[in-house]
Motif scaffolding. Structure first.
Motif, PDB file in Angstrom:
ATOM      1  N   GLN A 109      -8.497  11.822  -2.188  1.00  0.00           N
ATOM      2  CA  GLN A 109      -8.142  11.710  -0.774  1.00  0.00           C
ATOM      3  C   GLN A 109      -9.143  10.808  -0.069  1.00  0.00           C
ATOM      4  OE1 GLN A 109      -6.982  15.465   1.063  1.00  0.00           O
ATOM      5  NE2 GLN A 109      -7.891  14.798   2.982  1.00  0.00           N
ATOM      6  N   GLY A 110      -8.643   9.935   0.779  1.00  0.00           N
ATOM      7  CA  GLY A 110      -9.524   9.047   1.543  1.00  0.00           C
ATOM      8  C   GLY A 110      -9.857   7.746   0.850  1.00  0.00           C
ATOM      9  N   ALA A 111      -9.341   7.556  -0.374  1.00  0.00           N
ATOM     10  CA  ALA A 111      -9.655   6.324  -1.116  1.00  0.00           C
ATOM     11  C   ALA A 111      -8.849   5.131  -0.601  1.00  0.00           C
ATOM     12  CB  ALA A 111      -9.394   6.510  -2.607  1.00  0.00           C
ATOM     13  N   GLY A 112      -7.758   5.419   0.129  1.00  0.00           N
ATOM     14  CA  GLY A 112      -6.932   4.329   0.659  1.00  0.00           C
ATOM     15  C   GLY A 112      -5.659   4.097  -0.134  1.00  0.00           C
ATOM     16  N   LYS A 113      -5.121   5.172  -0.758  1.00  0.00           N
ATOM     17  CA  LYS A 113      -3.912   5.014  -1.584  1.00  0.00           C
ATOM     18  C   LYS A 113      -2.709   4.555  -0.767  1.00  0.00           C
ATOM     19  CE  LYS A 113      -3.437   9.035  -3.483  1.00  0.00           C
ATOM     20  NZ  LYS A 113      -4.568   9.647  -2.761  1.00  0.00           N
ATOM     21  N   THR A 114      -2.450   5.256   0.340  1.00  0.00           N
ATOM     22  CA  THR A 114      -1.243   4.960   1.116  1.00  0.00           C
ATOM     23  C   THR A 114      -1.284   3.538   1.667  1.00  0.00           C
ATOM     24  OG1 THR A 114      -1.129   7.306   1.695  1.00  0.00           O
ATOM     25  CG2 THR A 114       0.225   5.799   2.995  1.00  0.00           C
ATOM     26  N   THR A 115      -2.426   3.145   2.221  1.00  0.00           N
ATOM     27  CA  THR A 115      -2.584   1.781   2.731  1.00  0.00           C
ATOM     28  C   THR A 115      -2.397   0.773   1.599  1.00  0.00           C
ATOM     29  OG1 THR A 115      -4.187   2.615   4.334  1.00  0.00           O
ATOM     30  CG2 THR A 115      -4.138   0.244   4.010  1.00  0.00           C
ATOM     31  N   THR A 116      -2.934   1.096   0.417  1.00  0.00           N
ATOM     32  CA  THR A 116      -2.815   0.191  -0.732  1.00  0.00           C
ATOM     33  C   THR A 116      -1.362   0.040  -1.174  1.00  0.00           C
ATOM     34  OG1 THR A 116      -5.062   0.739  -1.453  1.00  0.00           O
ATOM     35  CG2 THR A 116      -3.604  -0.217  -3.115  1.00  0.00           C
ATOM     36  N   VAL A 117      -0.579   1.126  -1.087  1.00  0.00           N
ATOM     37  CA  VAL A 117       0.853   1.038  -1.422  1.00  0.00           C
ATOM     38  C   VAL A 117       1.536   0.012  -0.512  1.00  0.00           C
ATOM     39  CG1 VAL A 117       3.051   2.285  -1.406  1.00  0.00           C
ATOM     40  CG2 VAL A 117       1.037   3.356  -2.400  1.00  0.00           C
ATOM     41  N   GLY A 118       1.229   0.081   0.792  1.00  0.00           N
ATOM     42  CA  GLY A 118       1.810  -0.879   1.738  1.00  0.00           C
ATOM     43  C   GLY A 118       1.386  -2.308   1.434  1.00  0.00           C
ATOM     44  N   LYS A 119       0.094  -2.487   1.123  1.00  0.00           N
ATOM     45  CA  LYS A 119      -0.423  -3.833   0.806  1.00  0.00           C
ATOM     46  C   LYS A 119       0.201  -4.384  -0.472  1.00  0.00           C
ATOM     47  CE  LYS A 119      -5.050  -3.204   2.854  1.00  0.00           C
ATOM     48  NZ  LYS A 119      -6.489  -3.181   2.555  1.00  0.00           N
ATOM     49  N   LEU A 120       0.321  -3.510  -1.486  1.00  0.00           N
ATOM     50  CA  LEU A 120       0.879  -3.956  -2.770  1.00  0.00           C
ATOM     51  C   LEU A 120       2.369  -4.284  -2.619  1.00  0.00           C
ATOM     52  CD1 LEU A 120       0.470  -4.518  -5.759  1.00  0.00           C
ATOM     53  CD2 LEU A 120       0.770  -2.079  -6.226  1.00  0.00           C
ATOM     54  N   ALA A 121       3.068  -3.506  -1.797  1.00  0.00           N
ATOM     55  CA  ALA A 121       4.485  -3.788  -1.534  1.00  0.00           C
ATOM     56  C   ALA A 121       4.638  -5.183  -0.927  1.00  0.00           C
ATOM     57  CB  ALA A 121       5.064  -2.729  -0.593  1.00  0.00           C
ATOM     58  N   LYS A 122       3.773  -5.503   0.020  1.00  0.00           N
ATOM     59  CA  LYS A 122       3.823  -6.827   0.671  1.00  0.00           C
ATOM     60  C   LYS A 122       3.535  -7.942  -0.337  1.00  0.00           C
ATOM     61  CE  LYS A 122       2.088  -9.154   4.835  1.00  0.00           C
ATOM     62  NZ  LYS A 122       1.778 -10.500   4.404  1.00  0.00           N
ATOM     63  N   LEU A 123       2.511  -7.731  -1.160  1.00  0.00           N
ATOM     64  CA  LEU A 123       2.127  -8.739  -2.154  1.00  0.00           C
ATOM     65  C   LEU A 123       3.264  -8.984  -3.157  1.00  0.00           C
ATOM     66  CD1 LEU A 123      -1.300  -9.163  -3.812  1.00  0.00           C
ATOM     67  CD2 LEU A 123       0.672  -8.971  -5.291  1.00  0.00           C
ATOM     68  N   LEU A 124       3.876  -7.894  -3.650  1.00  0.00           N
ATOM     69  CA  LEU A 124       4.967  -8.035  -4.630  1.00  0.00           C
ATOM     70  C   LEU A 124       6.191  -8.710  -4.019  1.00  0.00           C
ATOM     71  CD1 LEU A 124       4.713  -4.553  -6.391  1.00  0.00           C
ATOM     72  CD2 LEU A 124       4.217  -6.765  -7.430  1.00  0.00           C
ATOM     73  N   LYS A 125       6.454  -8.383  -2.763  1.00  0.00           N
ATOM     74  CA  LYS A 125       7.619  -8.959  -2.087  1.00  0.00           C
ATOM     75  C   LYS A 125       7.412 -10.454  -1.829  1.00  0.00           C
ATOM     76  CE  LYS A 125      10.101  -8.703   2.265  1.00  0.00           C
ATOM     77  NZ  LYS A 125       9.595  -9.051   3.555  1.00  0.00           N
ATOM     78  N   GLU A 126       6.216 -10.819  -1.346  1.00  0.00           N
ATOM     79  CA  GLU A 126       6.002 -12.205  -0.921  1.00  0.00           C
ATOM     80  C   GLU A 126       5.583 -13.132  -2.058  1.00  0.00           C
ATOM     81  OE1 GLU A 126       3.363 -12.191   2.428  1.00  0.00           O
ATOM     82  OE2 GLU A 126       4.842 -11.197   3.718  1.00  0.00           O
ATOM     83  N   LYS A 127       4.723 -12.630  -2.957  1.00  0.00           N
ATOM     84  CA  LYS A 127       4.204 -13.519  -4.008  1.00  0.00           C
ATOM     85  C   LYS A 127       4.988 -13.435  -5.306  1.00  0.00           C
ATOM     86  CE  LYS A 127      -0.368 -14.000  -2.063  1.00  0.00           C
ATOM     87  NZ  LYS A 127      -1.816 -13.867  -2.213  1.00  0.00           N
TER      88      LYS A 127
END
Length: 458
Positions: A109-127
Motif C-alpha cells: 500500500q502506498g507504493a503507487g500501484k493505482t497511479t501506475t496503472v493509469g500511467k501504463l494504460a496511457k503509455l500502452l495506448k499512445e506508444k
C-alpha cells in the motif's frame, strides 16, 4: 535520482579521465571511492561487493592498463558493469498472446500501484497503439476504485466497474469476459496493497494469479525505500512468478540504491520507472542510459525522445520558418518555448539528462530545478499587452513596473526576463545556422542565464 551518486562518481572519474597511465594503486583507490559512493547511495551490500569485484577484475587486466587512454577505458568498464547489474538492456512487456493480455500489478500500500496503472494504460495506448481496459480488484479501499475510474477517464481508456462487496477473483474473471467482447488488447488489473507483507495478502494475490493466469505480473515498489525496495521485491518474487518491477517516485529519490539493487537481488528486470503524479510520468527503464547518467555522461537519447514526443511540432516548424526568414523572435515566441518546456516536465527534467551536470554547484541546480522559474516568466509575459509582446523595445521603466505589479513580482524580475529574452533572441540566429551544435549552445546559454552560471558541456 542518483544526484548524490553522480556527484561522487563524476569527481572520481574526472580525475582518472586524463591520466596517461594508470597503476593498480590508482585503480584500487578509485574502486574504494566507487564502493563508498555506492554504499552511501543505499545500494545493497551484496550488489556493491559483486560490482566492485567485477570492476577490479576487468580493470587490472589488459583492457585498461594497456589501453592508450586508460582513464577512459576504466570509465567504460565502470559504465558497462553498472549497466550489467541493472539488467544490460530495456525489457519489453510480453503482449504477444491471444487478447486480452492480462497484466497484474502487485505491491505494498502506498507504493503507487493505482497511479501506475493509469500511467501504463496511457503509455500502452499512445506508444504501443493498444486498446486498453483497467479494473480494480482492491475491494478493501473503495477510494482506490474511484481513483482508477478517474484515471481511466483522464487517459481515455475503458474502465470495468467493481465494488467492495465482490470477490477479487470474480471481478477479474468478469473483466476478462468483458474485455474479450470489446476486443480489448490489454487488461490492466490493480490489486489490493497492505502496509506490510502478510500471509493473508500473499494468499489472496496467489489465488488471484492462479485464477487469471496473467502474461505479466509487475511488482510496483517505491524507490525511496532504498534497499528495502529490493528486499520487498524479493519477498513478492518468492510468492509470485514476477515478470518485472516498476520503480515509482524516482524523482524524489536522490540516491538511487533501489534501481541498482532490485535486478541483482530479485533476478527480475526493472521495466518502468515512474516520476511524479502526472499520467505521463512513466518511462521505459534503459539500464545503459541510466549508467551513463550516473557517470555524468548525460542521456541524450532519452532527451531527444522526450523532445520528440512532447514538443508541438507545428509550433516548432513555424518558429523555425520565421527565424529562417530573418523575422524577429518576439516575446510570444519565448512564451511558446517556455510553455513547451513546462509540458516536458520543466527545466529540472531536461537538466537531469544533460552531460556534465555533476560538476554544476548544487545551489545552482536547486535554483534551476525547483520549477518556479518558468511559471514566473510565463506570468510576466502574460502581464504584457499584445503590442508589448510583439515589440519588446516599447518596455520602458513605467511599463516594466506595471507588468511587475500585474504578475505579482518585482521590476528586477522583469528586467531579468528581458535580459534572458535578448539572449534567446541572439541564440535563435545561431540555432537556425548551427543545427544540433547551435541548439546545444543555445540550451547551454539559456540554462546559464536562468541558473546564474553556465552549464559545462564537454
Amino acid at each position: 535520482m542518483f544526484e548524490s551518486l553522480t556527484q561522487r562518481l563524476s569527481g572520481t572519474m574526472e580525475r582518472l579521465r586524463g591520466r596517461g597511465r594508470l597503476t593498480e594503486e590508482n585503480i584500487r583507490e578509485a574502486t574504494r571511492e566507487v564502493r563508498i559512493a555506492l554504499l552511501e547511495a543505499d545500494v545493497a551490500l551484496p550488489v556493491v561487493q559483486a560490482l566492485i569485484e567485477r570492476i577490479k577484475v576487468r580493470a587490472v587486466g589488459q583492457e585498461v592498463l594497456k589501453s592508450l587512454t586508460p582513464g577512459q577505458a576504466l570509465i567504460k568498464v565502470v559504465r558497462d558493469e553498472l549497466t550489467a547489474v541493472m539488467g544490460a538492456q530495456a525489457t519489453e512487456l510480453n503482449l504477444n498472446v491471444p487478447a486480452p493480455a492480462v497484466i497484474l500489478m502487485a505491491g505494498l500500500q502506498g507504493a503507487g500501484k493505482t497511479t501506475t496503472v493509469g500511467k501504463l494504460a496511457k503509455l500502452l495506448k499512445e506508444k504501443r497503439k493498444k486498446k486498453v481496459m483497467v479494473v480494480s480488484a482492491d475491494v478493501y479501499r473503495p477510494a482506490a476504485i474511484e481513483q482508477l475510474r478517474t484515471l481511466a477517464e483522464q487517459v481515455d481508456v475503458q474502465f470495468f466497474p467493481s465494488d467492495s462487496s465482490q470477490q477479487p477473483v470474480d471481478i477479474v474473471r468478469a473483466a476478462i469476459a468483458a474485455a474479450k467482447k470489446s476486443f480489448i488488447d490489454v487488461l490492466l488489473v490493480d490489486t489490493a496493497g497492505r502496509l506490510a507483507i502478510d500471509e493473508a495478502m500473499m494468499d489472496e494475490i496467489k489465488a488471484l494469479h492462479a485464477a487469471v493466469n496473467p502474461v505479466e505480473t509487475l511488482f510496483v515498489v517505491d524507490s525511496m525505500t532504498g534497499q528495502d525496495a529490493a528486499n520487498t521485491a524479493k519477498a513478492f518474487g518468492e510468492a509470485l512468478p514476477l515478470t518485472g518491477v516498476v520503480l515509482t517516485k524516482t524523482d524524489g529519490d536522490a540516491r538511487g540504491g533501489a534501481a541498482l539493487s532490485v535486478r541483482y537481488i530479485t533476478g527480475k528486470p526493472i521495466k518502468f520507472v515512474g516520476t511524479g503524479e502526472k499520467v505521463d510520468g512513466l518511462d521505459v527503464f534503459h539500464p545503459e542510459r541510466v549508467a551513463s547518467r550516473i557517470l555524468d555522461m548525460g542521456d541524450v537519447l532519452s532527451l531527444v525522445e522526450q523532445v520528440e514526443g512532447q514538443v508541438d511540432k507545428d509550433k516548432a516548424q513555424k518558429l523555425a520558418e520565421k527565424v529562417a526568414k530573418g523575422k524577429k523572435f518576439d516575446l510570444n515566441d519565448m512564451r511558446d518555448q517556455l510553455e513547451q518546456m513546462q509540458n516536458m516536465g520543466g527545466i529540472g527534467s531536461l537538466m537531469d539528462k544533460l552531460p556534465g551536470l555533476g560538476q554544476v554547484p548544487e545551489h545552482l541546480k536547486q535554483q534551476v530545478s525547483q520549477g518556479k522559474e518558468v511559471p514566473r516568466m510565463i506570468a510576466i509575459i502574460n502581464s504584457m499587452t499584445k503590442k508589448e509582446r510583439r515589440n519588446p523595445n516599447l518596455l520602458n521603466g513605467s511599463r516594466r513596473s506595471r507588468i511587475a505589479a500585474g504578475a505579482g513580482t518585482t521590476p528586477a524580475e522583469v528586467n531579468k526576463l528581458m535580459k534572458q529574452y535578448m539572449q534567446m533572441e541572439k541564440m535563435m540566429g545561431k540555432m537556425a545556422r548551427g543545427g544540433m551544435k547551435g541548439m546545444m549552445r543555445g540550451l547551454q546559454g539559456m540554462m546559464g542565464g536562468m541558473g546564474g552560471g553556465r552549464m559545462p558541456f564537454r
